[in-house]
Design a protein around this motif. Structure first.
Motif, PDB file in Angstrom:
ATOM      1  N   GLU A  63       8.154  -6.023  -0.858  1.00  0.00           N
ATOM      2  CA  GLU A  63       7.002  -6.402  -1.709  1.00  0.00           C
ATOM      3  C   GLU A  63       7.195  -5.996  -3.395  1.00  0.00           C
ATOM      4  OE1 GLU A  63       2.877  -4.555  -0.662  1.00  0.00           O
ATOM      5  OE2 GLU A  63       2.328  -5.448  -2.770  1.00  0.00           O
ATOM      6  N   CYS A  92       6.287  -9.834   2.384  1.00  0.00           N
ATOM      7  CA  CYS A  92       6.240  -8.810   1.774  1.00  0.00           C
ATOM      8  C   CYS A  92       5.305  -7.730   2.293  1.00  0.00           C
ATOM      9  CB  CYS A  92       5.296  -9.153   0.399  1.00  0.00           C
ATOM     10  SG  CYS A  92       3.576  -9.495   0.573  1.00  0.00           S
ATOM     11  N   VAL A 105       1.375   2.733  -0.299  1.00  0.00           N
ATOM     12  CA  VAL A 105       2.672   2.384   0.740  1.00  0.00           C
ATOM     13  C   VAL A 105       2.973   0.952   0.365  1.00  0.00           C
ATOM     14  CG1 VAL A 105       3.570   2.479   2.804  1.00  0.00           C
ATOM     15  CG2 VAL A 105       1.981   4.361   2.180  1.00  0.00           C
ATOM     16  N   PHE A 106       4.237   0.744   0.184  1.00  0.00           N
ATOM     17  CA  PHE A 106       4.889  -0.703   0.023  1.00  0.00           C
ATOM     18  C   PHE A 106       5.908  -0.915   0.870  1.00  0.00           C
ATOM     19  CE2 PHE A 106       2.642   0.547  -3.878  1.00  0.00           C
ATOM     20  CZ  PHE A 106       1.531  -0.402  -3.927  1.00  0.00           C
ATOM     21  N   SER A 107       6.172  -2.114   1.236  1.00  0.00           N
ATOM     22  CA  SER A 107       7.724  -2.325   1.471  1.00  0.00           C
ATOM     23  C   SER A 107       8.439  -2.610   0.405  1.00  0.00           C
ATOM     24  CB  SER A 107       7.479  -3.683   2.381  1.00  0.00           C
ATOM     25  OG  SER A 107       7.479  -4.884   1.664  1.00  0.00           O
ATOM     26  N   ARG A 137      -0.683  -6.478   5.300  1.00  0.00           N
ATOM     27  CA  ARG A 137      -0.967  -5.797   6.667  1.00  0.00           C
ATOM     28  C   ARG A 137      -2.344  -5.214   6.985  1.00  0.00           C
ATOM     29  NH1 ARG A 137       1.910  -2.458   3.271  1.00  0.00           N
ATOM     30  NH2 ARG A 137       1.451  -0.339   3.591  1.00  0.00           N
TER      31      ARG A 137
END
Lengths: 280, 456
Positions: free
Chosen positions: B253, A221, B248-250, A225
Motif C-alpha cells: 500500500e 494494497c 498499520v499498512f502493507s 481489509r
C-alpha cells in the motif's frame, strides 16, 4: 481517456456521472464496483456501478466529500481511467433462483441507494420482487425516487420528517421486520451497523456492502481489509458484500478516518490552487 | 590489475534520504572501461552459470573494452529483454558476481553496473529497435505487465506474433511501477521499455481486470495463446492482535501510494500517512524499499527483522544504502501485538526476542521466541513487508488448476488448458524480477516451439 457524457449535481452534494465504457458492462453483475480516476494525478476512487444503458454508458453516483471527489465533480469532457467491474457480484443476484419466493427488503441510506438500485432492477428482471426502505437526513437528499418507485414498494424515512416517516431507516424497518426473510443494507457504515443490530435480534439474515478505503481495488494494497467473523477479509476481492452480522463495524468506522487529517490538507491545498487559477 | 572494483558514484546519503531521485548515478565511460578491464575473460566463465538468463557476460564486457557498446548491447539482448532494469535490481551478489573468479581474492567484477551502463547507453541512443517484424498471424493475450509479461511480449512480438497486454492498473510495469521505488528504479526507465513495446506494435489494454472485466475463457475464443503473468500481489499480514489499527499498512500500500500514485508530490490527490516513528517488519527487498521510502517521507525509520543480520534476504546494496541513509535496524525481534488507543491509532507494539537454533534438516536455521522476553516499542506507524500471496481473481471462471497455495500449476510453462501458459511469481510464488523475466521468456519460446510443430 474515457468520454464523459454527463457529470451533474443531483442533490446538495451528490453527483451523477456517465462514462462511455462498453467493456465494464459486459460482465457486470450488480454488487460489483469500479475504480475511477479523474486525472492522471488523481486518487483512485472506488464507486459502485449505479446503472448503464445499451449505448455503453456506465452511470455512477458519488458524493463530494474530499479533494478527490471535488476534482471529479469538476470534470467535463473525459476522465483518465475507469476500471472494473471489481469485486464479487452480490450473492442474491448470482443465486436469484433461490430467492423467487422469499420476502426481501433492501435498506438504503443516502447515496447507498446507488448500489441498491441495480440489484433491485436486476432481481425484478429475474422475477424476484423486493421492498425498499430508503432514508436520508431530509427530502432534498433522497435521490432517484422516481426510478426506484418504478421497481418496488418504497418506504421513505427522513430525520426531519420532511418526507415519508419521521425517523431513521431502523424505525421504518421495525414496523414490518417480521415479514421479511432476507435483508440487504447499504449506506453509511453507522447505518449498516444499526440495521444489523436490529436484524440480529430478529434473526433476519442481513448482507451489507462495505465501502472501505482502497487503492488498486484488485487485492494488492490491503487497505480495504475488514474484520469479518474475526478474520481479515479484503473487501475488494472477497467483498464488498459480507454477512452483516459478522462484520466488525466499529473497526470499519474507525478505519474510514485513516486519512482524515491528510484529506483536510489536500482540500486546503486544492482550494488555494483554485483561487490562484481564478486570480489569473 | 587492481583487486578493488570501480565503485559506482551515488548521491550523498544525507541528500538522498530526503529525495526520491535515483541513488546510484551509473558509470561514466572512463569508469566503465576501467571496470571492464578488470575482467579476465575466463575460458569457462563461471559468471554465465550464475546468471539466471545466461547472459554471455565476458563477451559483452569485452565489447565494452573494445569501445563497441552496440555490440555489447546486442550480446546482452540475446539473453535479456530488460537489461536497464535488471542491471539495477538483480541481486548480482547472489548470482553472476558470486561466481566471479576475481571475487575469491578481491572484489568480483561489477557485472550489474556494467550491464546497466550498456543498457542506459542503448536506451539513450535508441539501439535495439528491430525495424521489420514479419507477422505470423498468431494472436497472444498476455495478462499482467510486470517483468514476466513484458519479457514474454518482447520475445513473441520479435517472432511476429500479434501481442496484446492486459493490465489491471492504469499504468504498465506491474511491480516495476507500483513496487520498486523511483530512487532505485526511475520510472522513466520502465516507461522506456513500455514505449519500446508499443513502438514494436504491441497492443496495450490498461484498466482491465482479467477474471472480472473479461474472463480467460472469453480470451481463449479470441486468441491462439494466453500467457498469465499476474505475479503474487496479495500482501500478507501477521494475524496478530491490533493489526486493524489505522496506521498499520502493507508495504504494497505504501509503495503503491508513493510510486504509482506519486503521493509524495504536491499535485497528487492520493494521500500518504506520515508518522513520527515508523517500523517496517520484514527483511526482503520490499522491506528495504518501504523503510527507505518512509525515511524519505521524513519519518524516523526502523526495520525489524526476526532473524539475524546475515540472514537478511534483501539485495546487499539496498541494505548498505539503507544503513547509510539512517535507517535503524533491529534484528532477532518480532512483533506479537499492536498496541492501539481508543480511536484505533497505533501507539506501539509488543515484541519478543528471537534466537537462532541449529540448522534444521532442510538446511535452514530455525528461530524461536525467547521465553519471557517481552519488549514494548513506541511507534505510531507500522508497515508489514512479510511477502505476498498469488491473486486468484484472474482465474475466475477459467478452470485453471492451482495448488493448495493458490499457485498456478504448470508443466513446461503450460497450464492444464493447452492454450494457456503461465510464468513468474503466479507460478513460483514471490521471487525476483530476473526469474520472472526468464519465466516469461521461457513460456514465449514454448509457444514459438508449439507453433513450429504445428507448421511441420
Amino acid at each position: 481517456m474515457k468520454k464523459v457524457v454527463i457529470n451533474e449535481k443531483i442533490s446538495e452534494n451528490s453527483y451523477l456521472i456517465g462514462i462511455e465504457d462498453k467493456e465494464i458492462i459486459k460482465n457486470f453483475i450488480p454488487g460489483q464496483f469500479c475504480v475511477i480516476m479523474a486525472k492522471e494525478s488523481s486518487e483512485r476512487i472506488p464507486l459502485t456501478i449505479y446503472d448503464y444503458d445499451d449505448k455503453g454508458i456506465v452511470y455512477l453516483i458519488y458524493q463530494v466529500i474530499g479533494a478527490s471527489t471535488k476534482e471529479l465533480s469538476m470534470i467535463k469532457d473525459s476522465i483518465y481511467s475507469l476500471s472494473g467491474p471489481m469485486g464479487r457480484p452480490s450473492e442474491i443476484c448470482m443465486n436469484y433462483k433461490e430467492y423467487l419466493d422469499k420476502k426481501i427488503i433492501y435498506v438504503a441510506g443516502g447515496v447507498g441507494i446507488a448500489p441498491v438500485y441495480p440489484q433491485v432492477k436486476y432481481l425484478k428482471s429475474k422475477g424476484v420482487s423486493c421492498d425498499i426502505i430508503y432514508g436520508a437526513r431530509n427530502k432534498d437528499l433522497l435521490l432517484i425516487r422516481d426510478k426506484i418507485e418504478e421497481l418496488a414498494n418504497v418506504t421513505y424515512a427522513t430525520d426531519d420528517g420532511s418526507f415519508g416517516i419521521k425517523g431513521n431507516v431502523c424505525d421504518a424497518l421495525k414496523k414490518n421486520i417480521k415479514k421479511y426473510d432476507y435483508c440487504v443494507a447499504i449506506g453509511p457504515v453507522i447505518m449498516m451497523k444499526f440495521v444489523c443490530e436490529l436484524t440480529k435480534k430478529y434473526h433476519l439474515k442481513t448482507i451489507v456492502s462495505m465501502n472501505p478505503i482502497m487503492v488498486d481495488g484488485s487485492g494488492m494494497c490491503g487497505a480495504c481489509r475488514c474484520m469479518v467473523d474475526g478474520k481479515m477479509k479484503f473487501a475488494c476481492i472477497e467483498g464488498p458484500e459480507f454477512d452483516g452480522h459478522l462484520v466488525d463495524f466499529d473497526s470499519a468506522l474507525k478505519r474510514l478516518n485513516i486519512y482524515k487529517e491528510e484529506e483536510k490538507e489536500k482540500m486546503i491545498l486544492m482550494d488555494k490552487k483554485m483561487e490562484a487559477n481564478n486570480g489569473r | 590489475m587492481e583487486d578493488k572494483k570501480t565503485v559506482m558514484r551515488t548521491l550523498s546519503s544525507n541528500i538522498r534520504n530526503k529525495t526520491f531521485e535515483e541513488v546510484e548515478l551509473g558509470y561514466n565511460d572512463l569508469e566503465a572501461k576501467k571496470e571492464a578491464s578488470r575482467c579476465l575473460n575466463c575460458k569457462n566463465p563461471r559468471c554465465v552459470k550464475g546468471c539466471p538468463v545466461g547472459i554471455m557476460i565476458p563477451k559483452f564486457i569485452e565489447a565494452i573494452r573494445n569501445n563497441n557498446l552496440k555490440k555489447a548491447y546486442e550480446i546482452i539482448s540475446e539473453s535479456s529483454n530488460l537489461p536497464a532494469i535488471c542491471g539495477r535490481v538483480c541481486p548480482q551478489e547472489k548470482q553472476c558476481e558470486k561466481m566471479c573468479i576475481k571475487g575469491l581474492k578481491g572484489d568480483a567484477i561489477a557485472i550489474g553496473s556494467l550491464e546497466r551502463y550498456v543498457a542506459d547507453y542503448a536506451n539513450e541512443h535508441e539501439l535495439g529497435l528491430k525495424s521489420k517484424i514479419k507477422e505470423n498471424g498468431k494472436k497472444i493475450a498476455i495478462i499482467g505487465s510486470g517483468p514476466s509479461g513484458l519479457s514474454c511480449a518482447y520475445t513473441l512480438r520479435k517472432e511476429g506474433f500479434s501481442v496484446t497486454i492486459y493490465e489491471v492498473l492504469h499504468k504498465l510495469g506491474g511491480v516495476l511501477t507500483y513496487g520498486i521505488p523511483e530512487f532505485r528504479l526511475p520510472k522513466k526507465i520502465v516507461q522506456h521499455e513500455v514505449e519500446k513495446l508499443s513502438k514494436m506494435g504491441v497492443n496495450i489494454v490498461t484498466d482491465t481486470l482479467v477474471g472480472n472485466t473479461i474472463s480467460i475463457k472469453e480470451l481463449e475464443k479470441d486468441y491462439d495463446y494466453i500467457f498469465i503473468g499476474t505475479g503474487a500481489g496479495l500482501p500478507k499480514f501477521m494475524g496478530i492482535e491490533g493489526e486493524d489499527a489505522n496506521e498499520v499498512f502493507s508495504a504494497n500500500e505504501i509503495l503503491t501510494r508513493v510510486n504509482l500514485m506519486e503521493s509524495y508530490k504536491n499535485d497528487s490527490t492520493t494521500p500518504i500517512k506520515k508518522g513520527k516513528i515508523c517500523y517496517v517488519i520484514g527483511g526482503g527487498n520490499v522491506a528495504m524499499d518501504a523503510v527507505r521510502t518512509v525515511k524519505r517521507l521524513g519519518m524516523e525509520a526502523h526495520l525489524m527483522y526476526r532473524r539475524d543480520e546475515k540472514s537478511l534476504p534483501a539485495r546487499k546494496m539496498e541494505i548498505t544504502h539503507a544503513k547509510e541513509e539512517g535507517v535503524i535496524f533491529h534484528f532477532l525481534e518480532n512483533p506479537t501485538k499492536i498496541i492501539k488507543d481508543n480511536d484505533n491509532h497505533v501507539i506501539g507494539m509488543e515484541t519478543v526476542d528471537m534466537k537462532v537454533l541449529d540448522e534444521g534438516e532442510d538446511g535452514k536455521k530455525k528461530i524461536v521466541p525467547i521465553d519471557n522476553s517481552k519488549n514494548i516499542v513506541k511507534c505510531d506507524m507500522i508497515i508489514m513487508a512479510l511477502g505476498t500471496n498469488p491473486n486468484k481473481s484472474v482465474l475466475n471462471n477459467s478452470n485453471i488448476k492451482v495448488d493448495d497455495k493458490g499457485l498456478i500449476m504448470t508443466e513446461d510453462s503450460v497450464t492444464n488448458r493447452k492454450k494457456v501458459y503461465a510464468g513468474g511469481d503466479a507460478v513460483t510464488g514471490a521471487a525476483t524480477v530476473i526469474l520472472a523475466m526468464e519465466a516469461g521468456k521461457k513460456a514465449a519460446f514454448k509457444i514459438i516451439d508449439s507453433e513450429k510443430c504445428k507448421n511441420k
